[in-house]
Design an enzyme around this catalytic site. Structure first.
Site, mmCIF file in Angstrom:
data_model
loop_
_atom_site.group_PDB
_atom_site.id
_atom_site.type_symbol
_atom_site.label_atom_id
_atom_site.label_comp_id
_atom_site.label_asym_id
_atom_site.label_seq_id
_atom_site.Cartn_x
_atom_site.Cartn_y
_atom_site.Cartn_z
ATOM 1 N N ASP A 291 0.840 -1.202 0.000
ATOM 2 C CA ASP A 291 0.000 0.000 0.000
ATOM 3 C C ASP A 291 0.870 1.245 0.000
ATOM 4 O O ASP A 291 1.178 1.784 1.055
ATOM 5 C CB ASP A 291 -0.921 -0.017 1.226
ATOM 6 C CG ASP A 291 -1.925 1.105 1.252
ATOM 7 O OD1 ASP A 291 -2.199 1.676 0.187
ATOM 8 O OD2 ASP A 291 -2.438 1.428 2.337
ATOM 9 N N GLU A 325 -2.377 10.216 -0.972
ATOM 10 C CA GLU A 325 -3.670 9.530 -0.904
ATOM 11 C C GLU A 325 -4.037 9.203 0.533
ATOM 12 O O GLU A 325 -5.204 9.281 0.917
ATOM 13 C CB GLU A 325 -3.637 8.239 -1.739
ATOM 14 C CG GLU A 325 -4.964 7.525 -1.839
ATOM 15 C CD GLU A 325 -5.237 6.520 -0.710
ATOM 16 O OE1 GLU A 325 -6.394 6.066 -0.594
ATOM 17 O OE2 GLU A 325 -4.295 6.192 0.034
#
Length: 461
Positions: A291, A325
């Protein structure tokens, strides 16, 4: 007879096109599995740079490294797009224990939630009240909450095969739990980690205080799932235990950063832009391999695979490595704003932000006509065991591009292990399988190839 000849000619043309697509997709997979570069890029990103929290030195090093990689690919253009990002720092490692009687303590693993304020300098100790999610606060009321630490212990639902559905079902307690608990007079919150297995890794993640005044904000931390089980069991045996935790995180002024962008100019429709990307920032506990280092290197690999197989795109294909993000989405918002300002026409966007595990398919945010076109390509993916084609979400970073004339898509890998690592210290390089990562890159490239070849179905709106 004439009609029959036309039908036969059409069938022959369609067969030839399918054979051409099958050949190109096979070449893409072969190149990815034999000569893939993404795993090596990820090794450097993870092991030489590490966690890439927005505004950090490591985030800037990642910007410089990935630009260097894209420069080496011989693309038509590579550039950096400035983005202002929030800067939150964790500080020294957090510490926590539960105290069943004076002097009798058990240490438990915690980590501050991203964006949280610090505890008082010496730490915070108070009684604990357990709730099963935000909805449990109202039932208790201010009388039972004021002056205490609220322990949000709503677990992820293990019955959902789609684990992202389970994640969404309880992520609100992490994101908004502190703001809601403060309204009832809580002095701090502890949140069960969003993880389907029992382990000792606390999982961080973004949280928000909403419009809570700065002086009324309370510290928020995640506790590992094993720690949550211990705390819950202990509370049942002795509701009067104390919980202590200490963290000294802080929010600093916004920092300068960048989206990293590279493109191959389209040969026929250069003004029709197709985006593929992931987010370059990560949390700081691990090295952000799943991630979303995986999504970033897969996206860069898409352009390399197209070039290596000799394919010349009709449309402009652009890789965007988005910054921020995790705790702000500033990169995705900035990219969409700049695209609109320049009058750019985006027709398709694909994001990989669900880990580097075995690809299963895609989810699409589009109208039915474009989804029907995708379903017509399903047989091309089945030899590679790609079978999942759903209408649904796409990716957070490409979401700001949404309009009636764009198709948005998200790569959907097998999700069963993703939340074992998500936002935790064990999101590290050794947990990424090289072949699974390469299969994902090939799968993404194949979809990009098909949309480039056939375009999107024009909106009927």
């Amino acid at each position: 007879m004439r009609y029959l000849l036309l039908v036969l000619l059409l069938l022959a043309t369609q067969l030839k096109a399918q054979q051409s697509d099958e050949t190109q997709i096979k070449n893409i997979y072969n190149e990815a599995l034999v000569n893939g570069k993404g795993y090596g890029w990820l090794n450097y990103l993870s092991n030489q740079i590490g966690g890439r929290l927005s505004g950090s030195v490591q985030a800037q090093q990642a910007v410089e490294y990935t630009k260097e990689v894209m420069d080496s690919l011989g693309l038509d253009r590579v550039w950096l797009q400035p983005v202002k990002v929030p800067k939150w720092v964790r500080g020294t490692p957090e510490f926590a224990y539960l105290e069943s009687n004076p002097g009798i303590t058990n240490n438990v693993p915690i980590c501050a939630l991203g964006g949280s304020v610090a505890t008082p300098f010496g730490g915070l100790k108070a009684k604990v009240v357990e709730v099963n999610g935000i909805e449990g606060l109202e039932a208790l009321g201010r009388e039972k909450i004021e002056g205490k630490i609220v322990f949000f212990n709503k677990p992820m639902d293990p019955t959902n095969i789609n684990t992202f559905q389970s994640y969404k079902g309880c992520a609100d307690q992490r994101y908004s739990g502190a703001a809601e608990a403060a309204k009832y007079g809580a002095v701090g919150v502890i949140v069960r980690s969003l993880n389907l297995r029992l382990d000792d890794y606390p999982h961080t993640g973004a949280m928000s205080y909403g419009d809570t005044p700065v002086e009324e904000r309370i510290p928020a931390a995640a506790i590992s799932t094993n720690g949550a089980e211990l705390l819950s069991t202990t509370l049942k045996l002795n509701p009067n235990i104390n919980f202590f935790f200490r963290q000294n995180c802080k929010v600093l002024p916004d920092a300068d950063s960048f989206n990293v962008i590279g493109e191959i100019k389209g040969s026929t429709y250069p003004n029709e832009i197709m985006v593929v990307g992931g987010h370059l920032d990560s949390w700081d506990l691990g090295d952000g391999s799943h991630d979303d280092g995986a999504g970033c290197v897969q996206s860069m690999e898409v352009l390399r695979l197209l070039k290596a197989t000799g394919y010349k795109p009709k449309r402009t294909i652009r890789v965007v490595l988005f910054m921020n993000e995790e705790n702000g989405l500033r990169g995705g918002v900035t990219y969409a704003e700049q695209a609109a300002k320049k009058g750019e026409r985006h027709i398709f966007a694909l994001e990989s932000d669900a880990g580097g595990f075995t690809p299963r398919g895609f989810s699409f945010d589009c109208d039915q006509a474009n989804f029907n076109q995708v379903l017509g390509w399903k047989s091309l993916f089945e030899p590679y065991l790609i079978h999942l084609f759903n209408k649904g979400g796409s990716g957070a970073d490409i979401g700001p591009l949404k309009n009636d004339n764009i198709v948005l898509a998200g790569l959907r890998p097998d999700s069963q292990r993703y939340f074992d690592h998500h936002h935790a210290a064990n999101d590290t390089f050794e947990h990424v399988n090289k072949r699974e990562l390469e299969l994902g890159a090939a799968t993404m490239t194949s979809l990009i190839y098909l949309f480039d070849t056939y375009g999107v179905v024009p909106s009927s709106n």
